[in-house]
Design a protein around this motif. Structure first.
Motif, short mmCIF file in Angstrom:
data_model
loop_
_atom_site.label_atom_id
_atom_site.label_comp_id
_atom_site.label_asym_id
_atom_site.label_seq_id
_atom_site.Cartn_x
_atom_site.Cartn_y
_atom_site.Cartn_z
N ILE A 12 -1.41 39.57 80.62
CA ILE A 12 -0.23 38.19 80.49
C ILE A 12 -0.52 37.25 81.04
O ILE A 12 -0.75 35.83 80.54
N LEU A 13 -1.12 37.31 82.36
CA LEU A 13 -1.56 36.01 83.12
C LEU A 13 -2.70 35.57 82.46
O LEU A 13 -2.86 34.17 82.43
N GLN A 14 -3.67 36.30 82.00
CA GLN A 14 -4.99 35.53 81.31
C GLN A 14 -4.46 34.93 80.03
O GLN A 14 -5.06 34.17 79.73
N LYS A 15 -3.61 35.55 79.36
CA LYS A 15 -3.07 34.76 78.04
C LYS A 15 -2.51 33.40 78.12
O LYS A 15 -2.72 32.44 77.49
N ILE A 16 -1.78 33.40 79.50
CA ILE A 16 -1.42 31.81 79.85
C ILE A 16 -2.42 31.24 80.21
O ILE A 16 -2.53 29.83 79.97
N ASN B 137 4.80 47.91 69.82
CA ASN B 137 4.14 49.18 70.06
C ASN B 137 2.84 49.19 71.03
O ASN B 137 1.93 49.77 70.73
N LYS B 138 3.05 48.12 71.89
CA LYS B 138 1.99 47.87 72.68
C LYS B 138 2.37 47.07 74.09
O LYS B 138 3.50 46.50 74.02
N ILE B 139 2.04 47.57 75.11
CA ILE B 139 2.32 46.88 76.51
C ILE B 139 1.20 46.22 77.02
O ILE B 139 0.03 46.73 77.34
N TYR B 140 1.48 45.02 77.16
CA TYR B 140 0.14 44.12 77.95
C TYR B 140 0.47 44.28 79.60
O TYR B 140 1.26 44.29 80.14
N SER B 141 -0.92 44.53 80.09
CA SER B 141 -0.82 44.73 81.55
C SER B 141 -0.46 43.22 82.18
O SER B 141 -0.76 42.10 81.66
N GLN B 142 -0.21 43.40 83.54
CA GLN B 142 0.15 41.83 83.96
C GLN B 142 -0.96 41.05 84.13
O GLN B 142 -1.00 39.99 83.83
N LYS B 143 -2.34 41.68 84.19
CA LYS B 143 -3.42 40.93 84.23
C LYS B 143 -3.80 40.28 82.83
O LYS B 143 -3.97 39.01 82.66
#
Length: 419
Positions: free
Chosen positions: A374-378, A366-372
């Motif tokens: 996701i890269l930050q999570k990595i 129920n959520k979409i993470y932005s590209q930024k």
């Protein structure tokens, strides 16, 4: 940039506009898969997926195919353990055609008895083809072993008895229960006119009002550490070792992906380099995580000569012991981050990949993470995060095993791993 909407009937729509491309990918997602089945109707979700291509009130099966082929597009679908997706990729000028065909399939399929009987033969051949693939057999057998007694362990394709039992009433009842407003997401990525697309979807979905509440699973899946062996007169032995993983929503999601990249997830991984490159004991050897809503599975696979079983098990165990005792090096973690980010960014160049990513994310999170994000999570994954995942995953006295090949069904492989 992602946009999220709800149509007037309640169906969720997620959009990602990519103006510099000339294509658009659309996915119609339904949150139902083999996990929603039982031993009597196993395979019904996948069978329904097939039937939606077999004709509607407006199109024959051939006309469904021609509608997309004639405009140079692609039309397909897949069924997994927890969801079904019908999708199309077309030039942006033909987005209306794709929406019309997909909604026609979803809402106007006829399920003619003659087509049902013909498709039974097709699906039975698909099952036979799968049975002729011992590697697929081994992975399926592992799933059945670790989730024994739960629907998550059922094969997506079903079996001959269940497939032969399907009729129109059974199929329509399942659709009524599972193809509901709250269970559906439309995801679109590519070049499109947002306002016109939303108006079109609003029109196509206006009569879809199935708001029946889908029952939650009666029991949650549990990991069972058993061993299952299937004798098959073939040259290779296909071995799977299963360890309890993590669910899709876990905070350990990215640490596990990074750890797996180093352990067995690529050609430069420790497993591949040791067992294939250095020792020459396997052509195919790898590991991968499977993420489900409430549980996960971490699988180690090797295709080997049966005579090399003990040696390969010893090497796998050695790599597990090494990573448990010493973890990853800073260089390995850094390289794994670049590898994961590179794979993710390259995937963004495909409208299909983007459509699949945002659709699945909305359906399950129920959520979409932005590209930024996701890269930050990595980038934010620490060595401590990696070590925590290693401790969680590599518990050898809680390992499940499946094997397909020339092996005595009484062989106790687990003792080799645990000794």
């Amino acid at each position: 940039m992602y946009q999220k909407y709800r149509l007037s009937n309640g169906v969720r729509v997620v959009l990602e506009k990519i103006p510099h491309v000339k294509s658009v990918s659309l996915g119609f997602w339904i949150k139902t898969g083999s996990i929603n089945e039982n031993i009597k109707n196993n395979g019904i979700t996948h069978f329904i997926e097939h039937m939606l291509f077999k004709g509607t009130k407006n199109r024959t099966a051939k006309e469904i195919a021609e509608s997309i082929d004639d405009i140079g597009g692609q039309l397909n679908a897949f069924t997994s353990k927890e969801c079904t997706c019908y999708y199309a990729k077309v030039l942006d000028a033909h987005v209306n055609v794709a929406v019309d065909v997909l909604t026609d399939m979803l809402f106007n399929s006829t399920f003619r008895s003659t087509e049902i009987e013909k498709e039974k033969s097709v699906v039975l051949e698909e099952i036979n083809m799968y049975e002729d693939s011992p590697e697929d057999n081994a992975h399926d057998l592992l799933s059945k072993t670790v989730f024994y007694g739960h629907s998550l362990g059922l094969p997506v394709l079903g079996n001959g008895d269940t497939v032969n039992s399907f009729d129109k009433k059974t199929l329509l009842n399942y659709i009524e229960t599972n193809y509901t407003v709250e269970n559906m997401v439309v995801s679109v990525a590519g070049s499109f006119d947002e306002e016109a697309l939303l108006q079109l979807l609003e029109e196509k979905f206006k009569n879809f009002i199935n708001k029946k509440n889908k029952n939650e699973l009666e029991k949650q899946p549990k990991f069972i550490a058993n061993t299952t062996i299937k004798y098959k007169d073939i040259e290779q032995l296909h071995l799977c070792i299963g360890l309890q993983g993590i669910p899709l929503t876990s905070k350990h999601y990215y640490p596990l992906l990074l750890m797996n990249a180093v352990f067995g997830g690529s050609m430069s991984s420790r497993l591949f380099q040791n067992i294939r490159e250095d020792k020459g004991l396997a052509y195919s050897v790898f590991s991968y995580p499977s993420f489900y809503k409430n549980i996960g599975l971490f699988t180690i696979y090797a295709g080997i000569n049966p005579s090399q079983l003990k040696e390969v098990m010893k090497l796998i165990k050695g790599e597990i012991k090494k990573i448990k005792n010493y973890g990853l090096t800073k260089t390995e973690l850094s390289k794994a981050k670049e590898q994961l980010k590179g794979n993710y960014i390259l995937g963004l160049e495909s409208t299909s990949s983007r459509m699949l990513g945002i659709g699945k994310s909305e359906l399950f999170l129920n959520k979409i993470y932005s590209q930024k994000e996701i890269l930050q999570k990595i980038d934010n994954v620490t060595m401590e995060d990696i070590n925590n995942v290693i401790d969680m995953i590599f518990v050898l006295n809680n390992a499940a095993i499946s094997a397909v090949g020339k092996i005595d069904e009484q062989t106790d492989i687990s003792t080799i791993l645990k000794s």
